[in-house]
Design an enzyme around this catalytic site. Structure first.
Site, PDB file in Angstrom:
ATOM      1  N   ARG A  64     -11.121  18.979   4.976  1.00 17.94           N
ATOM      2  CA  ARG A  64     -10.714  17.780   5.394  1.00 17.94           C
ATOM      3  C   ARG A  64     -11.594  16.776   5.567  1.00 17.94           C
ATOM      4  NH1 ARG A  64      -9.909  17.108  10.591  1.00 17.94           N
ATOM      5  NH2 ARG A  64      -8.940  19.084  10.982  1.00 17.94           N
TER       6      ARG A  64
ATOM      7  N   ASP B 138      -4.996  -4.871  -2.143  1.00 19.34           N
ATOM      8  CA  ASP B 138      -4.607  -3.858  -3.200  1.00 19.34           C
ATOM      9  C   ASP B 138      -4.587  -4.125  -4.426  1.00 19.34           C
ATOM     10  OD1 ASP B 138      -2.885  -1.910  -4.399  1.00 19.34           O
ATOM     11  OD2 ASP B 138      -1.404  -1.758  -2.903  1.00 19.34           O
TER      12      ASP B 138
HETATM   13  N1  PLP Z   1       0.292  -0.073  -3.682  1.00 24.33           N
HETATM   14  C1  PLP Z   1       0.953  -0.331  -4.806  1.00 24.33           C
HETATM   15  C2  PLP Z   1       0.618  -1.719  -5.374  1.00 24.33           C
HETATM   16  C3  PLP Z   1       2.130   0.310  -5.271  1.00 24.33           C
HETATM   17  O1  PLP Z   1       2.739  -0.081  -6.437  1.00 24.33           O
HETATM   18  C4  PLP Z   1       2.181   1.879  -4.835  1.00 24.33           C
HETATM   19  C5  PLP Z   1       3.271   2.547  -5.143  1.00 24.33           C
HETATM   20  O2  PLP Z   1       4.168   2.133  -5.994  1.00 24.33           O
HETATM   21  C6  PLP Z   1       1.478   2.161  -3.733  1.00 24.33           C
HETATM   22  C7  PLP Z   1       0.575   1.171  -3.286  1.00 24.33           C
HETATM   23  C8  PLP Z   1       1.812   3.297  -2.818  1.00 24.33           C
HETATM   24  O3  PLP Z   1       1.098   4.284  -3.471  1.00 24.33           O
HETATM   25  P1  PLP Z   1       1.783   6.017  -3.560  1.00 24.33           P
HETATM   26  O4  PLP Z   1       2.699   6.209  -3.930  1.00 24.33           O
HETATM   27  O5  PLP Z   1       0.283   6.512  -4.346  1.00 24.33           O
HETATM   28  O6  PLP Z   1       1.548   6.352  -2.167  1.00 24.33           O
END
Ligand code: PLP
Length: 391
Positions: free
Chosen positions: A54, A178
């Site tokens: 972990r 993101d």
């Molecule tokens: N960020 C974006 C832009 C996403 O489209 C998604 C999932 O579709 C996520 C984060 C979340 O990721 P995960 O599904 O791997 O938890």
């Protein structure tokens, strides 16, 4: 050009080599899947770099170094999902803190912020992050974090990372971006001043729709240490097999993203001229309001697009259900093309009123354009439009 450590200035070389040298003992080209929960110690507290999986695992470490290198960052952390990665950024905050969030974000991110963390006394303001002034206006004394996606999910809006980073830092807040839709091949937010880059590895970085994973990358050692503390304490870490598969995926990221972008551009241009289509959201189109910013901060425009139809919900639902090559499914970024209806699928968790304000209409369809022959993809969409929406 490679330096003495074998690091290269070139993304394509780092995608294949960063994070792993052939195993000195066996010569294995690929990192072994270290399927072990614990590691022998030479004396109490004297480990050989790993103590418990972990906390750290060599396959995961190879992936974390690879991802950090691709994002042009110093430190990478891998997680069991994109949501686990995003959750870890929120672990940095305390009750009473305020977060400014770009209003068009993945529905699961919206749900985590509002349905989970508002109960822990964090406050979120959702704003149009394509307008840095709107971000600035929302920042308060309590703001510790600005959260944005670019391109956004599902409207493919473009946030000017450099300008929003200045605004966040003026307000003494961190900027987390993101970068799932763009991938580090097309956009590296740290270069434009972001403090943390988040990824769902489930998408383009894994690239084959066969794992769920997440990552955070930063240049700041102190921030990385705090993220590492929560990574280990909360324990949402990926297993070594998932890490191995993502490492396999990142090796081909450049060639895949080139083809994803080429196919998406061709479909976006064709759909833009189609009589059944109201609007195409694709930052590669010159008519896209974020095109210039996207051209400045991205190397190409990626494989995601969304399309708005002025058609009854029932017709739109039939359209997404009846395509042949495009599979009706959530997720994105795999080699195969996917189609989905955000209002009832990926963004169903966003309250209807907020969806309306953001522009996620019932007529919106999102496409993850895969690597199939683009002529086949166009024919699939054209035939299905004729049967469902054009009638
Ligand atoms: N960020 C974006 C832009 C996403 O489209 C998604 C999932 O579709 C996520 C984060 C979340 O990721 P995960 O599904 O791997 O938890």
């Amino acid at each position: 050009m490679t330096d003495e450590d074998g690091d290269s200035d070139d993304f394509e070389t780092r995608a294949i080599h960063a994070g792993w040298e052939p195993d000195p003992q066996t010569g294995a080209i690929m990192p072994p899947i270290y399927a072990t929960s614990t590691f022998a110690q030479d004396a109490p507290g004297e480990d050989r770099g790993y103590e418990y999986s972990r906390t750290g695992n060599p396959t995961r470490m190879a992936l974390e170094e690879n991802l950090a290198s691709l994002e042009g960052g110093e430190h990478g952390r891998a997680f069991a999902s994109g949501m686990a990665a995003i959750n870890t950024v929120l672990n940095l905050l305390s009750a009473g803190d305020h977060v400014v969030v770009g209003r068009d974000v993945y529905g699961g991110t919206h749900r985590l912020f509002t349905d989970v963390y508002e109960d822990y006394d964090l406050e979120f303001s959702f704003v149009d992050a394509t307008d840095p002034d709107a971000v600035a206006a929302a920042i308060t004394e309590e703001t510790e974090l600005v959260w944005a996606e670019t391109p956004t999910n599902p409207l493919l809006e473009i946030v000017d990372i450099e300008r929003v980073a200045v605004v966040a830092h003026d307000g003494d807040a961190l900027l987390a971006v993101d970068n799932t839709f763009a991938t580090p091949y097309l956009q590296q937010p740290l270069e434009f001043g972001a403090d943390i880059v988040a990824h769902s590895l489930t998408k383009y970085l894994g690239g084959h729709s066969d794992i769920v994973g997440g990552a955070l990358i930063t240049d700041d050692a102190e921030l990385d240490e705090r993220l590492g503390f929560y990574q280990n304490s909360v324990g949402a870490t990926p297993d070594p097999f998932a890490c191995f598969l993502v490492l396999r995926g990142t090796k081909t990221l450049p060639v895949r993203m080139d083809r994803h972008s080429e196919n998406a551009r061709e479909l976006a241009e064709w759909l833009d001229e189609h009589s059944a289509v109201e609007t195409v959201h694709y930052p590669g189109l010159e008519s896209h309001p974020g095109h210039e910013v996207a051209a400045a901060q991205m190397d190409d425009f990626g494989g995601m697009l969304s399309v708005e139809f002025d058609a009854p919900l029932e017709a739109v639902r039939r359209f997404v259900s009846e395509t042949d090559i495009f599979t009706l499914a959530e997720s994105l970024g795999g080699v195969e093309s996917l189609i989905e209806h955000p209002a009832t699928m990926t963004h169903g968790a966003v309250p209807a009123e907020e969806r309306r304000k953001t522009g996620i209409t019932d007529g919106l369809v999102r496409l993850s354009v895969g690597l199939e022959a683009v002529g086949d993809l166009r024919t699939d969409l054209a035939d299905t439009l004729e049967k469902t929406i054009e009638i």
